[in-house]
Design an enzyme around this catalytic site. Structure first.
Site, PDB file in Angstrom:
ATOM      1  N   CYS A  73     -32.599  -3.290 100.094  1.00  0.00           N
ATOM      2  CA  CYS A  73     -31.805  -4.128  99.686  1.00  0.00           C
ATOM      3  C   CYS A  73     -31.802  -5.307 100.126  1.00  0.00           C
ATOM      4  CB  CYS A  73     -30.015  -3.308  99.944  1.00  0.00           C
ATOM      5  SG  CYS A  73     -29.342  -4.194 101.117  1.00  0.00           S
ATOM      6  N   GLU A  74     -31.542  -6.476  99.287  1.00  0.00           N
ATOM      7  CA  GLU A  74     -31.935  -7.927  99.778  1.00  0.00           C
ATOM      8  C   GLU A  74     -30.655  -8.299 100.508  1.00  0.00           C
ATOM      9  OE1 GLU A  74     -32.657  -9.833  95.956  1.00  0.00           O
ATOM     10  OE2 GLU A  74     -30.787 -10.164  95.728  1.00  0.00           O
ATOM     11  N   HIS A  75     -29.583  -7.490 100.345  1.00  0.00           N
ATOM     12  CA  HIS A  75     -28.566  -8.018 101.474  1.00  0.00           C
ATOM     13  C   HIS A  75     -28.587  -7.740 102.837  1.00  0.00           C
ATOM     14  CE1 HIS A  75     -26.821  -7.712  97.154  1.00  0.00           C
ATOM     15  NE2 HIS A  75     -26.889  -8.741  97.374  1.00  0.00           N
ATOM     16  N   HIS A  76     -29.311  -6.438 103.149  1.00  0.00           N
ATOM     17  CA  HIS A  76     -29.364  -6.047 104.522  1.00  0.00           C
ATOM     18  C   HIS A  76     -30.879  -5.759 104.997  1.00  0.00           C
ATOM     19  CE1 HIS A  76     -25.321  -5.190 103.180  1.00  0.00           C
ATOM     20  NE2 HIS A  76     -25.053  -5.388 104.278  1.00  0.00           N
ATOM     21  N   GLN A 114     -30.266  -2.992  92.879  1.00  0.00           N
ATOM     22  CA  GLN A 114     -30.584  -1.823  92.125  1.00  0.00           C
ATOM     23  C   GLN A 114     -30.464  -2.166  90.798  1.00  0.00           C
ATOM     24  OE1 GLN A 114     -28.838   2.013  93.110  1.00  0.00           O
ATOM     25  NE2 GLN A 114     -28.882   2.523  90.902  1.00  0.00           N
ATOM     26  N   HIS A 142     -28.147   4.016  99.028  1.00  0.00           N
ATOM     27  CA  HIS A 142     -28.316   2.785  99.760  1.00  0.00           C
ATOM     28  C   HIS A 142     -28.088   2.840 101.389  1.00  0.00           C
ATOM     29  CE1 HIS A 142     -28.514  -0.014  96.220  1.00  0.00           C
ATOM     30  NE2 HIS A 142     -28.384   1.244  95.587  1.00  0.00           N
ATOM     31  N   CYS A 144     -27.786   0.737 103.683  1.00  0.00           N
ATOM     32  CA  CYS A 144     -26.610  -0.004 103.971  1.00  0.00           C
ATOM     33  C   CYS A 144     -25.189   0.482 103.620  1.00  0.00           C
ATOM     34  CB  CYS A 144     -26.687  -1.512 103.536  1.00  0.00           C
ATOM     35  SG  CYS A 144     -26.678  -1.710 101.650  1.00  0.00           S
TER      36      CYS A 144
HETATM   37 ZN    ZN Z   1     -27.124  -3.641 101.168  1.00  0.00          ZN
END
Ligand code: ZN
Length: 184
Positions: A73-76, A114, A142, A144
């Site tokens: 995941c590109e956020h975490h 995703q 996920h 995260c």
């Molecule tokens: Zn994430």
């Protein structure tokens, strides 16, 4: 292009940032390991999409279920992983079935979300195969969400991307969803 030196510097700084000693035994090779790992991901992402002329006049659905994948995941930058189901209805050309798994890996081994992963696989196959239609469904967990935040281990997030007859023809769409047994 992967810049290993940059990755190594960044991981070292990151380890310092979370209060670790980057020179201690277990960590001192970690920046280099991570740099080499991303180099490997970059290699794994590239492949040749060989197409075959359709033999006979096969115009039924081609479906590959349960293609395992791992992404970030590109956020975490934590993994999300699960299964991809891909179906298409050929239009003159087909591809080797292993190419579908490689397509998945090619888009998965990079910072992702995703929803975009699902769309990118569908768009790529639409572009390469010019099929009558393509359907992609991804079910993933996920980390995260499992390790932090709402902490819901084992949850499954589902996304889908439908193109061509999968969008326009309700019978085709239903056949696809029935074959992948979705919803469960
Ligand atoms: Zn994430």
């Amino acid at each position: 292009m992967i810049d290993k030196e940059k990755i190594k510097r960044a991981i070292r700084l990151f380890l310092e940032g979370i209060g670790e000693d980057p020179d201690r035994e277990g960590l001192k090779e970690t920046p280099d390991r991570i740099a080499r790992m991303w180099e490997e991901f970059e290699r794994l992402r590239s492949f040749d999409m060989k197409l075959f002329e359709e033999f006979g006049n096969y115009n039924e659905m081609v479906l590959v279920k349960d293609i395992r994948f791992y992404s970030f995941c590109e956020h975490h930058l934590l993994p999300f992983f699960g299964k991809v189901h891909i179906a298409y209805i050929p239009n003159e050309v087909i591809c080797g079935l292993s190419k579908l798994a490689r397509t998945v890996r090619s888009f998965a081994l990079r910072p992702q979300v995703q929803e975009r992963l699902t769309e990118e696989i569908a768009d790529f196959l639409e572009r390469e195969l010019k099929p009558k239609g393509v359907g992609v469904v991804i079910e993933a967990e996920h980390l995260c969400m499992s390790m932090r935040g709402v902490m819901s281990p084992g949850h499954i997030t589902t996304t889908s991307a439908l193109r061509g007859v999968f969008l326009e023809d309700i019978k085709t769409r239903e056949e696809f969803l029935k074959l992948i047994q979705f919803p469960r």
